[in-house]
Design a protein around this motif. Sequence first.
Motif, PDB file in Angstrom:
ATOM      1  N   LEU A   1      -6.236  10.020   9.177  1.00 42.35           N
ATOM      2  CA  LEU A   1      -6.893  11.329   9.256  1.00 42.35           C
ATOM      3  C   LEU A   1      -5.869  12.460   9.332  1.00 42.35           C
ATOM      4  N   ASP A   2      -4.659  12.124   9.803  1.00 47.15           N
ATOM      5  CA  ASP A   2      -3.580  13.108   9.907  1.00 47.15           C
ATOM      6  C   ASP A   2      -2.586  13.015   8.739  1.00 47.15           C
ATOM      7  N   HIS A   3      -2.854  12.147   7.786  1.00 47.98           N
ATOM      8  CA  HIS A   3      -1.956  11.979   6.637  1.00 47.98           C
ATOM      9  C   HIS A   3      -1.984  13.255   5.790  1.00 47.98           C
ATOM     10  N   PRO A   4      -0.858  13.650   5.207  1.00 47.91           N
ATOM     11  CA  PRO A   4      -0.811  14.868   4.387  1.00 47.91           C
ATOM     12  C   PRO A   4      -1.799  14.865   3.212  1.00 47.91           C
ATOM     13  N   SER A   5      -2.172  13.710   2.726  1.00 45.82           N
ATOM     14  CA  SER A   5      -3.096  13.635   1.588  1.00 45.82           C
ATOM     15  C   SER A   5      -4.561  13.669   2.002  1.00 45.82           C
ATOM     16  N   PHE A   6      -4.835  13.649   3.297  1.00 46.71           N
ATOM     17  CA  PHE A   6      -6.226  13.625   3.747  1.00 46.71           C
ATOM     18  C   PHE A   6      -6.629  14.986   4.301  1.00 46.71           C
ATOM     19  N   SER A   7      -7.866  15.358   4.031  1.00 46.24           N
ATOM     20  CA  SER A   7      -8.424  16.582   4.600  1.00 46.24           C
ATOM     21  C   SER A   7      -9.934  16.421   4.719  1.00 46.24           C
ATOM     22  N   LEU A   8     -10.475  16.807   5.862  1.00 46.98           N
ATOM     23  CA  LEU A   8     -11.936  16.805   6.031  1.00 46.98           C
ATOM     24  C   LEU A   8     -12.602  17.776   5.068  1.00 46.98           C
ATOM     25  N   ALA A   9     -11.865  18.731   4.569  1.00 48.55           N
ATOM     26  CA  ALA A   9     -12.422  19.713   3.646  1.00 48.55           C
ATOM     27  C   ALA A   9     -12.551  19.163   2.220  1.00 48.55           C
ATOM     28  N   ARG A  10     -12.086  17.959   1.999  1.00 52.94           N
ATOM     29  CA  ARG A  10     -12.176  17.334   0.665  1.00 52.94           C
ATOM     30  C   ARG A  10     -13.170  16.177   0.736  1.00 52.94           C
ATOM     31  N   PRO A  11     -14.393  16.400   0.288  1.00 53.48           N
ATOM     32  CA  PRO A  11     -15.450  15.388   0.427  1.00 53.48           C
ATOM     33  C   PRO A  11     -15.101  14.020  -0.154  1.00 53.48           C
ATOM     34  N   ASN A  12     -14.424  13.988  -1.280  1.00 50.90           N
ATOM     35  CA  ASN A  12     -14.079  12.685  -1.857  1.00 50.90           C
ATOM     36  C   ASN A  12     -13.117  11.910  -0.972  1.00 50.90           C
ATOM     37  N   ARG A  13     -12.232  12.623  -0.296  1.00 55.56           N
ATOM     38  CA  ARG A  13     -11.306  11.948   0.616  1.00 55.56           C
ATOM     39  C   ARG A  13     -12.068  11.375   1.813  1.00 55.56           C
ATOM     40  N   VAL A  14     -12.996  12.143   2.324  1.00 57.74           N
ATOM     41  CA  VAL A  14     -13.791  11.679   3.468  1.00 57.74           C
ATOM     42  C   VAL A  14     -14.623  10.465   3.072  1.00 57.74           C
ATOM     43  N   ARG A  15     -15.275  10.537   1.927  1.00 56.38           N
ATOM     44  CA  ARG A  15     -16.069   9.397   1.458  1.00 56.38           C
ATOM     45  C   ARG A  15     -15.190   8.179   1.227  1.00 56.38           C
ATOM     46  N   SER A  16     -14.009   8.385   0.663  1.00 54.56           N
ATOM     47  CA  SER A  16     -13.112   7.265   0.385  1.00 54.56           C
ATOM     48  C   SER A  16     -12.642   6.571   1.650  1.00 54.56           C
ATOM     49  N   LEU A  17     -12.304   7.342   2.653  1.00 54.47           N
ATOM     50  CA  LEU A  17     -11.763   6.756   3.874  1.00 54.47           C
ATOM     51  C   LEU A  17     -12.868   6.362   4.856  1.00 54.47           C
ATOM     52  N   ILE A  18     -13.662   7.315   5.276  1.00 57.39           N
ATOM     53  CA  ILE A  18     -14.647   7.051   6.332  1.00 57.39           C
ATOM     54  C   ILE A  18     -15.945   6.489   5.763  1.00 57.39           C
ATOM     55  N   GLY A  19     -16.389   6.996   4.636  1.00 52.99           N
ATOM     56  CA  GLY A  19     -17.599   6.463   4.025  1.00 52.99           C
ATOM     57  C   GLY A  19     -17.432   4.999   3.650  1.00 52.99           C
TER      58      GLY A  19
ATOM     59  N   LEU B   1       0.833  -1.212   0.000  1.00 53.83           N
ATOM     60  CA  LEU B   1       0.000   0.000   0.000  1.00 53.83           C
ATOM     61  C   LEU B   1       0.864   1.258   0.000  1.00 53.83           C
ATOM     62  N   GLU B   2       1.941   1.231   0.750  1.00 60.04           N
ATOM     63  CA  GLU B   2       2.820   2.402   0.802  1.00 60.04           C
ATOM     64  C   GLU B   2       3.525   2.610  -0.543  1.00 60.04           C
ATOM     65  N   ALA B   3       3.972   1.527  -1.174  1.00 57.82           N
ATOM     66  CA  ALA B   3       4.610   1.634  -2.488  1.00 57.82           C
ATOM     67  C   ALA B   3       3.613   2.165  -3.527  1.00 57.82           C
ATOM     68  N   PHE B   4       2.372   1.709  -3.446  1.00 57.13           N
ATOM     69  CA  PHE B   4       1.328   2.180  -4.355  1.00 57.13           C
ATOM     70  C   PHE B   4       1.101   3.678  -4.161  1.00 57.13           C
ATOM     71  N   TYR B   5       1.025   4.113  -2.914  1.00 56.43           N
ATOM     72  CA  TYR B   5       0.845   5.540  -2.638  1.00 56.43           C
ATOM     73  C   TYR B   5       2.012   6.350  -3.196  1.00 56.43           C
ATOM     74  N   GLU B   6       3.214   5.914  -2.935  1.00 57.09           N
ATOM     75  CA  GLU B   6       4.388   6.659  -3.403  1.00 57.09           C
ATOM     76  C   GLU B   6       4.408   6.771  -4.929  1.00 57.09           C
ATOM     77  N   ALA B   7       3.958   5.737  -5.613  1.00 56.55           N
ATOM     78  CA  ALA B   7       3.952   5.755  -7.076  1.00 56.55           C
ATOM     79  C   ALA B   7       2.856   6.651  -7.650  1.00 56.55           C
ATOM     80  N   HIS B   8       1.794   6.896  -6.863  1.00 57.01           N
ATOM     81  CA  HIS B   8       0.629   7.612  -7.393  1.00 57.01           C
ATOM     82  C   HIS B   8       0.197   8.794  -6.533  1.00 57.01           C
ATOM     83  N   ARG B   9       1.045   9.279  -5.696  1.00 58.10           N
ATOM     84  CA  ARG B   9       0.680  10.329  -4.737  1.00 58.10           C
ATOM     85  C   ARG B   9       0.168  11.610  -5.382  1.00 58.10           C
ATOM     86  N   ASP B  10       0.499  11.844  -6.627  1.00 60.18           N
ATOM     87  CA  ASP B  10       0.073  13.075  -7.303  1.00 60.18           C
ATOM     88  C   ASP B  10      -1.231  12.922  -8.091  1.00 60.18           C
ATOM     89  N   ASP B  11      -1.803  11.732  -8.080  1.00 58.48           N
ATOM     90  CA  ASP B  11      -3.050  11.481  -8.788  1.00 58.48           C
ATOM     91  C   ASP B  11      -4.180  11.393  -7.762  1.00 58.48           C
TER      92      ASP B  11
END
Length: 163
Positions: free
Chosen positions: A60-78, A23-33
């Motif tokens: 929730l504290d990861h640099p790529s996550f923000s409560l202000a980004r609805p898609n991120r919230v749905r992806s993780l918590i939803g 999972l970490e390798a996948f994130y590092e390869a695609h962090r900008d998408d």
Amino acid sequence: MTETMGALMGLTRLDAPEREEALEAFYEAHRDDSLIVDKWLSLHALAPFASTPARLRALLDHPSFSLARPNRVRSLIGTFALSNPVAFHSADGEGYRLVADVVLALDPLNPQVAARIATSFRSWRTLEAGRQGHAKRELERIKAGAGLSRDVYEIAARCLGEA
């Protein structure tokens, strides 16, 4: 990408160090998408383990996550609340606490998404007594939230059978 996602989906069900490494390798390869980062968050949310709520709290504290980004919230918590019954309904109630915490934090920013996630509590009465107690306690905590939006209040009240 389809094959990679399929392989990662299989790994999410394994409680092994290789899962985190992949999972970490996948994130590092695609962090900008952005769309792929959403998929990465969903993969974490689907892990059927008692440790999943704690892992999601850390994300929730990861640099790529923000409560202000609805898609991120749905992806993780939803995804966690609506698609991972094993970890969401964990016997210790930690899944319910995590979701309630996020609903309360998200409500001032996006009451519609918070309300949608709160619907994950709808079936709490069908659970065994211990889980019912945990879920009810979190629903009551949500309903009692200071400055709660009408959307989230209505969902919590309906789930509790008060509306």
